[in-house]
Design a protein around this motif. Sequence first.
Motif, PDB file in Angstrom:
ATOM      1  N   VAL A  43       1.580   9.400   1.697  1.00  0.00           N
ATOM      2  CA  VAL A  43       2.497   8.312   1.369  1.00  0.00           C
ATOM      3  C   VAL A  43       2.955   8.527  -0.071  1.00  0.00           C
ATOM      4  O   VAL A  43       2.141   8.813  -0.956  1.00  0.00           O
ATOM      5  CB  VAL A  43       1.806   6.937   1.509  1.00  0.00           C
ATOM      6  N   TYR A  44       4.265   8.374  -0.293  1.00  0.00           N
ATOM      7  CA  TYR A  44       4.857   8.665  -1.596  1.00  0.00           C
ATOM      8  C   TYR A  44       5.669   7.469  -2.068  1.00  0.00           C
ATOM      9  O   TYR A  44       6.376   6.841  -1.276  1.00  0.00           O
ATOM     10  CB  TYR A  44       5.801   9.878  -1.490  1.00  0.00           C
ATOM     11  N   GLY A  45       5.573   7.162  -3.365  1.00  0.00           N
ATOM     12  CA  GLY A  45       6.367   6.074  -3.907  1.00  0.00           C
ATOM     13  C   GLY A  45       5.931   5.693  -5.306  1.00  0.00           C
ATOM     14  O   GLY A  45       5.144   6.392  -5.951  1.00  0.00           O
ATOM     15  N   ASP A  46       6.439   4.560  -5.768  1.00  0.00           N
ATOM     16  CA  ASP A  46       6.129   4.042  -7.085  1.00  0.00           C
ATOM     17  C   ASP A  46       4.719   3.438  -7.101  1.00  0.00           C
ATOM     18  O   ASP A  46       4.373   2.652  -6.206  1.00  0.00           O
ATOM     19  CB  ASP A  46       7.153   2.978  -7.482  1.00  0.00           C
ATOM     20  N   TYR A  47       3.937   3.775  -8.119  1.00  0.00           N
ATOM     21  CA  TYR A  47       2.547   3.328  -8.219  1.00  0.00           C
ATOM     22  C   TYR A  47       2.415   1.818  -8.085  1.00  0.00           C
ATOM     23  O   TYR A  47       1.592   1.319  -7.317  1.00  0.00           O
ATOM     24  CB  TYR A  47       1.952   3.798  -9.553  1.00  0.00           C
ATOM     25  N   ASN A  48       3.215   1.072  -8.853  1.00  0.00           N
ATOM     26  CA  ASN A  48       3.096  -0.388  -8.889  1.00  0.00           C
ATOM     27  C   ASN A  48       3.500  -1.066  -7.584  1.00  0.00           C
ATOM     28  O   ASN A  48       3.140  -2.218  -7.360  1.00  0.00           O
ATOM     29  CB  ASN A  48       3.897  -0.964 -10.055  1.00  0.00           C
ATOM     30  N   GLU A  49       4.234  -0.380  -6.750  1.00  0.00           N
ATOM     31  CA  GLU A  49       4.611  -0.922  -5.446  1.00  0.00           C
ATOM     32  C   GLU A  49       3.686  -0.412  -4.342  1.00  0.00           C
ATOM     33  O   GLU A  49       3.320  -1.154  -3.433  1.00  0.00           O
ATOM     34  CB  GLU A  49       6.055  -0.548  -5.130  1.00  0.00           C
ATOM     35  N   LEU A  50       3.319   0.856  -4.431  1.00  0.00           N
ATOM     36  CA  LEU A  50       2.542   1.488  -3.368  1.00  0.00           C
ATOM     37  C   LEU A  50       1.082   1.032  -3.346  1.00  0.00           C
ATOM     38  O   LEU A  50       0.520   0.763  -2.280  1.00  0.00           O
ATOM     39  CB  LEU A  50       2.621   3.012  -3.511  1.00  0.00           C
ATOM     40  N   MET A  51       0.456   0.897  -4.503  1.00  0.00           N
ATOM     41  CA  MET A  51      -0.963   0.545  -4.533  1.00  0.00           C
ATOM     42  C   MET A  51      -1.249  -0.843  -3.943  1.00  0.00           C
ATOM     43  O   MET A  51      -2.182  -0.976  -3.143  1.00  0.00           O
ATOM     44  CB  MET A  51      -1.517   0.677  -5.954  1.00  0.00           C
ATOM     45  N   PRO A  52      -0.477  -1.895  -4.270  1.00  0.00           N
ATOM     46  CA  PRO A  52      -0.736  -3.192  -3.624  1.00  0.00           C
ATOM     47  C   PRO A  52      -0.519  -3.139  -2.107  1.00  0.00           C
ATOM     48  O   PRO A  52      -1.262  -3.752  -1.341  1.00  0.00           O
ATOM     49  CB  PRO A  52       0.260  -4.148  -4.283  1.00  0.00           C
ATOM     50  N   PHE A  53       0.491  -2.383  -1.676  1.00  0.00           N
ATOM     51  CA  PHE A  53       0.748  -2.232  -0.240  1.00  0.00           C
ATOM     52  C   PHE A  53      -0.460  -1.577   0.435  1.00  0.00           C
ATOM     53  O   PHE A  53      -0.944  -2.058   1.470  1.00  0.00           O
ATOM     54  CB  PHE A  53       2.013  -1.401  -0.009  1.00  0.00           C
ATOM     55  N   LEU A  54      -0.954  -0.475  -0.130  1.00  0.00           N
ATOM     56  CA  LEU A  54      -2.097   0.215   0.476  1.00  0.00           C
ATOM     57  C   LEU A  54      -3.362  -0.632   0.427  1.00  0.00           C
ATOM     58  O   LEU A  54      -4.143  -0.621   1.377  1.00  0.00           O
ATOM     59  CB  LEU A  54      -2.336   1.556  -0.210  1.00  0.00           C
TER      60      LEU A  54
END
Length: 86
Positions: A43-54
Motif C-alpha cells: 500500500v502506497y500513499g501519504d504517511y499522515n493519511e495512510l497510517m490512520p487508515f491502516l
Amino acid sequence: MQISIELTLTPLQDDFEEHIIRFIKRLRTSEFTVLENPLSTQVYGDYNELMPFLTSEIQKAFTDMEHVLVHMKIVKSNRSDYEPNF
C-alpha cells in the motif's frame, strides 16, 4: 511524506482464507495505491493519511479473529513505480 508499506496478514486459525480476502478487499476500496502478489500486499500513499487508515483496518481484522499476526514493513518513499533494471 510518501511511504510504502508491505503487509502480510496471517490468521492463526482454520478459516484463514475468508479473513485475508476481506482484509485485502477493504484495502482495495481505499484511495491509496494497492498492489498485490501471492505473499503480501503493498500500500502506497501519504504517511499522515495512510497510517490512520491502516490502524483502523488492522483493528477491524483483529476484532474479527481470535488469533492473527500482521507483518508490516514501512519504507520512507513511494516505491509503487519501482521496476528492477537488472
